[in-house]
Design a protein around this motif. Structure first.
Motif, PDB file in Angstrom:
ATOM      1  N   HIS A 345       0.822  -1.204   0.000  1.00  0.00           N
ATOM      2  CA  HIS A 345       0.000   0.000   0.000  1.00  0.00           C
ATOM      3  C   HIS A 345       0.862   1.263   0.000  1.00  0.00           C
ATOM      4  O   HIS A 345       0.567   2.230  -0.713  1.00  0.00           O
ATOM      5  CB  HIS A 345      -0.925  -0.008   1.219  1.00  0.00           C
ATOM      6  CG  HIS A 345      -2.192   0.743   1.018  1.00  0.00           C
ATOM      7  ND1 HIS A 345      -3.369   0.421   1.652  1.00  0.00           N
ATOM      8  CD2 HIS A 345      -2.480   1.821   0.248  1.00  0.00           C
ATOM      9  CE1 HIS A 345      -4.316   1.253   1.274  1.00  0.00           C
ATOM     10  NE2 HIS A 345      -3.798   2.117   0.428  1.00  0.00           N
ATOM     11  N   HIS A 348       2.315   1.739  -3.433  1.00  0.00           N
ATOM     12  CA  HIS A 348       1.262   2.201  -4.344  1.00  0.00           C
ATOM     13  C   HIS A 348       1.018   3.695  -4.155  1.00  0.00           C
ATOM     14  O   HIS A 348       0.903   4.455  -5.126  1.00  0.00           O
ATOM     15  CB  HIS A 348      -0.032   1.427  -4.102  1.00  0.00           C
ATOM     16  CG  HIS A 348      -1.234   2.078  -4.720  1.00  0.00           C
ATOM     17  ND1 HIS A 348      -2.060   2.929  -4.009  1.00  0.00           N
ATOM     18  CD2 HIS A 348      -1.727   2.033  -5.980  1.00  0.00           C
ATOM     19  CE1 HIS A 348      -3.009   3.376  -4.814  1.00  0.00           C
ATOM     20  NE2 HIS A 348      -2.845   2.844  -6.009  1.00  0.00           N
ATOM     21  N   ASP A 349       0.924   4.137  -2.899  1.00  0.00           N
ATOM     22  CA  ASP A 349       0.681   5.554  -2.632  1.00  0.00           C
ATOM     23  C   ASP A 349       1.812   6.429  -3.168  1.00  0.00           C
ATOM     24  O   ASP A 349       1.587   7.589  -3.546  1.00  0.00           O
ATOM     25  CB  ASP A 349       0.515   5.786  -1.129  1.00  0.00           C
ATOM     26  CG  ASP A 349      -0.823   5.268  -0.603  1.00  0.00           C
ATOM     27  OD1 ASP A 349      -1.713   4.979  -1.425  1.00  0.00           O
ATOM     28  OD2 ASP A 349      -0.962   5.142   0.629  1.00  0.00           O
ATOM     29  N   HIS A 353       4.731   1.281  -8.521  1.00  0.00           N
ATOM     30  CA  HIS A 353       3.886   0.107  -8.726  1.00  0.00           C
ATOM     31  C   HIS A 353       4.680  -1.158  -9.014  1.00  0.00           C
ATOM     32  O   HIS A 353       4.307  -2.254  -8.567  1.00  0.00           O
ATOM     33  CB  HIS A 353       2.888   0.385  -9.856  1.00  0.00           C
ATOM     34  CG  HIS A 353       2.029   1.577  -9.584  1.00  0.00           C
ATOM     35  ND1 HIS A 353       2.107   2.741 -10.319  1.00  0.00           N
ATOM     36  CD2 HIS A 353       1.090   1.796  -8.637  1.00  0.00           C
ATOM     37  CE1 HIS A 353       1.236   3.615  -9.844  1.00  0.00           C
ATOM     38  NE2 HIS A 353       0.608   3.071  -8.831  1.00  0.00           N
ATOM     39  N   ALA A 356       5.879  -2.321  -5.802  1.00  0.00           N
ATOM     40  CA  ALA A 356       4.766  -2.736  -4.948  1.00  0.00           C
ATOM     41  C   ALA A 356       4.320  -4.158  -5.255  1.00  0.00           C
ATOM     42  O   ALA A 356       4.010  -4.934  -4.343  1.00  0.00           O
ATOM     43  CB  ALA A 356       3.599  -1.767  -5.115  1.00  0.00           C
ATOM     44  N   SER A 360       3.148  -8.778  -3.438  1.00  0.00           N
ATOM     45  CA  SER A 360       1.783  -9.280  -3.564  1.00  0.00           C
ATOM     46  C   SER A 360       1.626 -10.711  -3.061  1.00  0.00           C
ATOM     47  O   SER A 360       0.638 -11.030  -2.377  1.00  0.00           O
ATOM     48  CB  SER A 360       1.318  -9.169  -5.010  1.00  0.00           C
ATOM     49  OG  SER A 360       2.148  -9.938  -5.874  1.00  0.00           O
ATOM     50  N   VAL A 380      -5.942  -3.272  -2.897  1.00  0.00           N
ATOM     51  CA  VAL A 380      -4.690  -2.531  -3.088  1.00  0.00           C
ATOM     52  C   VAL A 380      -3.922  -3.091  -4.276  1.00  0.00           C
ATOM     53  O   VAL A 380      -3.420  -2.344  -5.127  1.00  0.00           O
ATOM     54  CB  VAL A 380      -3.820  -2.588  -1.816  1.00  0.00           C
ATOM     55  CG1 VAL A 380      -2.475  -1.907  -2.058  1.00  0.00           C
ATOM     56  CG2 VAL A 380      -4.524  -1.911  -0.652  1.00  0.00           C
ATOM     57  N   ARG A 383      -5.330  -1.991  -7.461  1.00  0.00           N
ATOM     58  CA  ARG A 383      -4.928  -0.615  -7.777  1.00  0.00           C
ATOM     59  C   ARG A 383      -3.501  -0.581  -8.320  1.00  0.00           C
ATOM     60  O   ARG A 383      -3.169   0.205  -9.219  1.00  0.00           O
ATOM     61  CB  ARG A 383      -5.036   0.262  -6.523  1.00  0.00           C
ATOM     62  CG  ARG A 383      -6.433   0.470  -5.989  1.00  0.00           C
ATOM     63  CD  ARG A 383      -7.280   1.358  -6.889  1.00  0.00           C
ATOM     64  NE  ARG A 383      -6.730   2.686  -7.057  1.00  0.00           N
ATOM     65  CZ  ARG A 383      -6.986   3.728  -6.239  1.00  0.00           C
ATOM     66  NH1 ARG A 383      -7.788   3.554  -5.191  1.00  0.00           N
ATOM     67  NH2 ARG A 383      -6.462   4.908  -6.471  1.00  0.00           N
ATOM     68  N   VAL A 384      -2.649  -1.449  -7.779  1.00  0.00           N
ATOM     69  CA  VAL A 384      -1.263  -1.535  -8.269  1.00  0.00           C
ATOM     70  C   VAL A 384      -1.253  -1.969  -9.734  1.00  0.00           C
ATOM     71  O   VAL A 384      -0.541  -1.385 -10.569  1.00  0.00           O
ATOM     72  CB  VAL A 384      -0.439  -2.505  -7.395  1.00  0.00           C
ATOM     73  CG1 VAL A 384       0.912  -2.809  -8.054  1.00  0.00           C
ATOM     74  CG2 VAL A 384      -0.227  -1.919  -6.004  1.00  0.00           C
ATOM     75  N   GLY A 387      -2.067   0.741 -11.922  1.00  0.00           N
ATOM     76  CA  GLY A 387      -0.901   1.604 -12.110  1.00  0.00           C
ATOM     77  C   GLY A 387       0.051   1.062 -13.156  1.00  0.00           C
ATOM     78  O   GLY A 387       0.760   1.833 -13.821  1.00  0.00           O
ATOM     79  N   SER A 394      -6.029  -6.524 -13.123  1.00  0.00           N
ATOM     80  CA  SER A 394      -6.566  -5.696 -12.051  1.00  0.00           C
ATOM     81  C   SER A 394      -7.997  -6.094 -11.718  1.00  0.00           C
ATOM     82  O   SER A 394      -8.348  -6.306 -10.543  1.00  0.00           O
ATOM     83  CB  SER A 394      -6.501  -4.222 -12.456  1.00  0.00           C
ATOM     84  OG  SER A 394      -7.105  -3.410 -11.476  1.00  0.00           O
TER      85      SER A 394
END
Length: 447
Positions: A345, A348-349, A353, A356, A360, A380, A383-384, A387, A394
């Protein structure tokens, strides 16, 4: 504003701020409402100075509190209880001694159990850090002694510990909205009489400690259920119970949860500061707890865009997680999978990506009963992948989380799903995105 005293009545101050009206405007509206025949055709002459006095705790005599509540109810489109206005909001303060702590905690439990329709408290951003400061540097009573008539023993404490484990399991499996009302009723009916009972220091210390634990459990449920103002007040009272029980480790855990709530609400900078304060004040605690605190700090830094601070905190979390030490039974999210999910997370923020996605596999290596944590990690990761512009993967990753919303009463998860749907709107012409959004409309409506 500079030069103004901090309001004593933080609840009223929060309502005025939320309503976005000036002190003078509030006074005029109260005067106008009082002139109506149904309110007695009163000749009221309140002004902005009157409102300043109300904020310092000097509310006028009835029916003025009813008029103030009516004005604010109209502005906020929900019912405001005049009784709350008259008493201010002492639940945002950290009580100074054990007697005050018992009164505040049991009072809040009672309101949560019996006045659910009125518990739309505003979240006061600075109340948590202020309570944390008092927890870290304020004094605690030398002994925890109850002078009531009902005898309390360690068997009562053990019964509460068993109940806490059961409620925590319900929260993890079904979400905060599932058992929150049961736990508030349990606190009001079962724990309140014990705190008002007769006990000496050893039992009293253990009783305060488990009461803090149960209070933080229902606070986390309220947070997950979207009741952020209530969750904040419950955490502050949990912090007070932990302080007077001498349970420094649990107090640091409560601080980290309050920081995590700040992350969810978008205040990363304050969250990082609060988590750092928890780490510095925790003393000698287990590696898993320290890792949890540093991971929360990293989330705050990432949200604030501080890459260096985030990486430093993640490194400290990883080091702490690999040190010896058993995780306390109440810690909950302290596994390598939870840490990996938080790292994912963070990255990602920060827009990292590719880095990130490397977390997983570990982030999804969760026990079968960690249903909410798995769903949140899946969102999350989805969302990655967005990205990385992998829309198919996704949507595939987000689909199990979407179906989890049917069995989880978690407003937090639903909000994350809505955020994902908004992010997916940029790919609305992609067939996978169209299919996911259509399925989401049906499932989220049912949830």
């Amino acid at each position: 504003m500079p030069g103004q005293h901090r309001p004593t009545n933080a609840y009223l101050a929060g309502l005025i701020a939320e309503a976005e009206i000036s002190h003078g405007a509030l006074a005029r509206m109260v005067n106008q409402l009082g002139r109506r025949p149904e309110h007695g055709s009163l000749d009221l002459r309140y002004d902005s100075s009157s409102v300043n006095r109300w904020l310092r705790g000097a509310l006028p005599t009835p029916p003025a509190p009813t008029l103030i509540a009516a004005v604010l109810s109209h502005k906020l489109a929900r019912t405001i209880d005049p009784g709350h206005l008259a008493g201010g909001d002492a639940f945002l303060e950290l009580p100074a001694n054990t007697d005050e702590t018992v009164r505040a905690a049991t009072g809040l439990w009672h309101q949560a159990a019996h006045r659910r329709d009125a518990l739309r408290y505003p979240f006061v951003s600075q109340a948590g850090p202020q309570a944390g400061w008092r927890w870290a540097f304020g004094s605690a009573d030398a002994a925890v002694i109850g002078r009531g008539t009902r005898g309390v023993g360690m068997s009562d404490v053990q019964r509460l510990r068993t109940a806490r484990d059961d409620f925590a399991d319900l929260d993890r499996r079904h979400g905060g909205g599932y058992a929150r009302s049961w736990l508030t009723d349990f606190l009001d009916r079962e724990v309140t009489p014990l705190l008002h009972g007769r006990y000496r220091d050893a039992v009293g210390t253990a009783l305060f400690s488990i009461a803090a634990n149960l209070t933080e459990t229902v606070s986390y449920m309220a947070f997950d259920d979207g009741e952020h103002g209530l969750a904040q007040r419950l955490s502050i009272q949990s912090l007070a119970l932990a302080k007077h029980s001498g349970d420094t480790a649990f107090g640091a855990y409560v601080m980290s949860n309050m920081a995590a709530q700040l992350v969810f609400l978008g205040d990363g900078r304050t969250a990082a500061q609060m988590a750092r304060a928890a780490a510095c004040s925790a003393g000698q605690v287990s590696g898993p707890l320290l890792a949890r605190i540093y991971t929360t700090e990293a989330r705050g830094h990432a949200l604030a865009g501080d890459t260096r601070g985030c990486r430093n905190a993640l490194a400290q979390a990883e080091h702490a997680m690999n040190t010896d030490g058993m995780a306390p039974a109440w810690l909950g999210a302290s596994s390598f999978a939870h840490q990996a999910g938080s790292a994912m997370h963070c990255l990602h923020d920060l827009g990292l990506h590719t880095e990130a996605v490397r977390h997983s596999t570990a982030a999804l290596d969760l026990p079968h009963d960690s249903i909410r944590a798995r769903a949140l990690h899946e969102i999350v990761l989805a969302r990655v992948y967005l990205g990385l512009r992998d829309v198919d993967r996704s949507c595939e990753t987000a689909r199990p989380a979407l179906h989890s919303a049917l069995q989880l009463r978690s407003r937090r998860l639903r909000e994350r799903l809505h955020e994902y749907a908004s992010a997916l709107a940029a790919h609305r012409k992609h067939p996978a995105a169209q299919a996911w959004r259509a399925e989401a409309r049906e499932i989220l409506a049912a949830a």
